[in-house]
Scaffold this motif. Structure first.
Motif, PDB file in Angstrom:
ATOM      1  N   GLN A 199     -44.772 -45.830  27.797  1.00 21.11           N
ATOM      2  CA  GLN A 199     -45.200 -46.561  28.984  1.00 21.11           C
ATOM      3  C   GLN A 199     -46.571 -47.187  28.791  1.00 21.11           C
ATOM      4  O   GLN A 199     -46.810 -48.329  29.214  1.00 21.11           O
ATOM      5  N   SER A 203     -47.412 -51.085  29.008  1.00 24.34           N
ATOM      6  CA  SER A 203     -48.451 -51.548  29.923  1.00 24.34           C
ATOM      7  C   SER A 203     -49.460 -52.445  29.210  1.00 24.34           C
ATOM      8  O   SER A 203     -49.849 -53.504  29.722  1.00 24.34           O
ATOM      9  N   ASP A 214     -45.011 -52.101  36.004  1.00 23.17           N
ATOM     10  CA  ASP A 214     -45.131 -50.816  36.689  1.00 23.17           C
ATOM     11  C   ASP A 214     -44.272 -49.795  35.952  1.00 23.17           C
ATOM     12  O   ASP A 214     -43.201 -50.134  35.430  1.00 23.17           O
TER      13      ASP A 214
END
Length: 374
Positions: A199, A203, A214
């Motif tokens: 993640q 990002s 998100d």
């Protein structure tokens, strides 16, 4: 229960010493061919089988390779195990597989049992032990981690280049006209540390090109629909980057259940390019963890600096991130490059084992073979 024949039984039947039987059975060139054939024939007739326990005690080396998996649900793990077994068998090892269910205590118990068995080495996939616990285990026995990216002091690790994979996903999403991106993953307790690593990479890649992003963690299928509703806004073109192909299939199902059209209303990208992603009813764009033979895969011997072998990635662009995907051949290069391919037939040359695990786990086994303490 009938007693298993021993080497001494074979020696008495042939009329030779037990030592000569041992040499013949181990393939020693010092035994005459005629004598070897006679010993092997009598051993077969008696039903003699090698006692691996006794052999391990004599050689002070086990022939068992321990494998620790988080679960058995993900078909990507089946590919890893299959390749490990093939490579282990070619080296005279047998694989012993255990699942930890992302439970720290259970995983620690498995490691202790493998140490008690004095296994030749252990391969752990996406472990949940804290780093210090893994380091301690690595001091007791050869240990190789798969899918665990960390600053290891004494451990070898093999993992995908998460930053390269993230850039590939983000570039693909933008090229197909999607204007926002969410990463979708299951809550995995301690195992979320590796999910968070992906993640973070996504990002960063999204921020670098100004793509709204998100990260969403879910607890079940119903939560996927809720997550999609939270991020579907008028005029927005949402793409979903799933942590693996199983989550991608769940997302695809949720999109269809909401009356939306995958690839038109919502884009879905998976990870691992398993056989499920390539099934015609799913046909999901997925990141392939290809692992070519290259100097970057070498594992170092015990006692030297640990090595992190990083896999390059490629994306298999199938049906649910874009209706069409024109192919442009990558330039010739000795270094494997991330690529986008037009359909599942172009890059899926066999099972997932042949894509990532066959060559990757060959390196893992070489590392374990060389990493026995002196």
């Amino acid at each position: 229960m009938a007693r298993n024949p021993t080497q001494s039984d074979v020696a008495r039947a042939v009329g030779v010493s037990r030592g000569l039987v041992s040499m013949a059975l181990s393939g020693s060139p010092a035994v005459a061919e005629e004598t070897r054939e006679r010993i092997l024939r009598v051993a077969r007739e008696l039903g003699y089988t090698r006692d691996l326990g006794a052999a391990s005690l004599a050689a002070r080396r086990s022939r068992v390779l321990g494998v620790v998996l988080p679960d058995l649900r993900n078909p990507f793990l089946e590919g890893i195990v299959s390749a490990l077994q093939d490579e282990a068998e070619s080296r005279g090892l047998v694989s012993l597989v255990a699942t930890a269910s992302d439970d720290v205590g259970r995983e620690l118990t498995i490691l202790r049992r493998f140490h008690e068995l004095r296994v030749a080495g252990v391969v752990m996939v996406s472990p949940v032990q804290p780093p210090e616990g893994l380091e301690r285990a690595g001091e007791l026995m050869p240990l190789v981690l798969i899918g665990a990216d960390g600053p290891w002091r004494s451990l070898d690790s093999v993992h995908v280049d998460e930053d390269a994979a993230a850039r590939l996903i983000v570039d693909h999403v933008r090229e197909r006209g999607w204007t926002s991106l969410i990463s979708l993953s299951e809550r995995k307790g301690p195992g979320e540390v590796w999910i968070q690593r992906r993640q973070v990479a996504l990002s960063r890649a999204a921020a670098a090109v100004g793509l709204p992003f998100d990260a969403v963690a879910i607890d079940g299928d119903a939560a996927i629909s809720a997550a999609l509703l939270d991020h579907l806004h008028p005029g927005a073109r949402l793409a979903v980057a799933a942590h693996n192909d199983l989550v991608a299939i769940d997302a695809l199902t949720a999109v269809r259940a909401m009356g939306l059209v995958p690839g038109t209303d919502v884009g879905v990208v998976g990870f691992d390019d398993t056989h499920l992603a390539r099934r015609p009813e799913f046909d999901i764009t997925s990141v392939s963890q290809d692992s070519p033979d290259s100097p970057g895969w070498r594992c170092w011997r015990w006692g030297r600096s640990p090595r992190a072998a990083v896999s390059p990635v490629g994306a298999v662009a199938n049906g649910w991130s874009t209706p069409t995907c024109p192919y442009e051949a990558p330039p010739s290069s000795p270094t494997p490059l991330p690529i986008l391919c037009p359909n599942k037939d172009f890059t899926t040359k066999g099972s997932v084992g042949s894509l990532v695990a066959r060559r990757l786990q060959r390196r893992v086994l070489k590392c374990l073979h060389k990493s026995r303490p002196p």
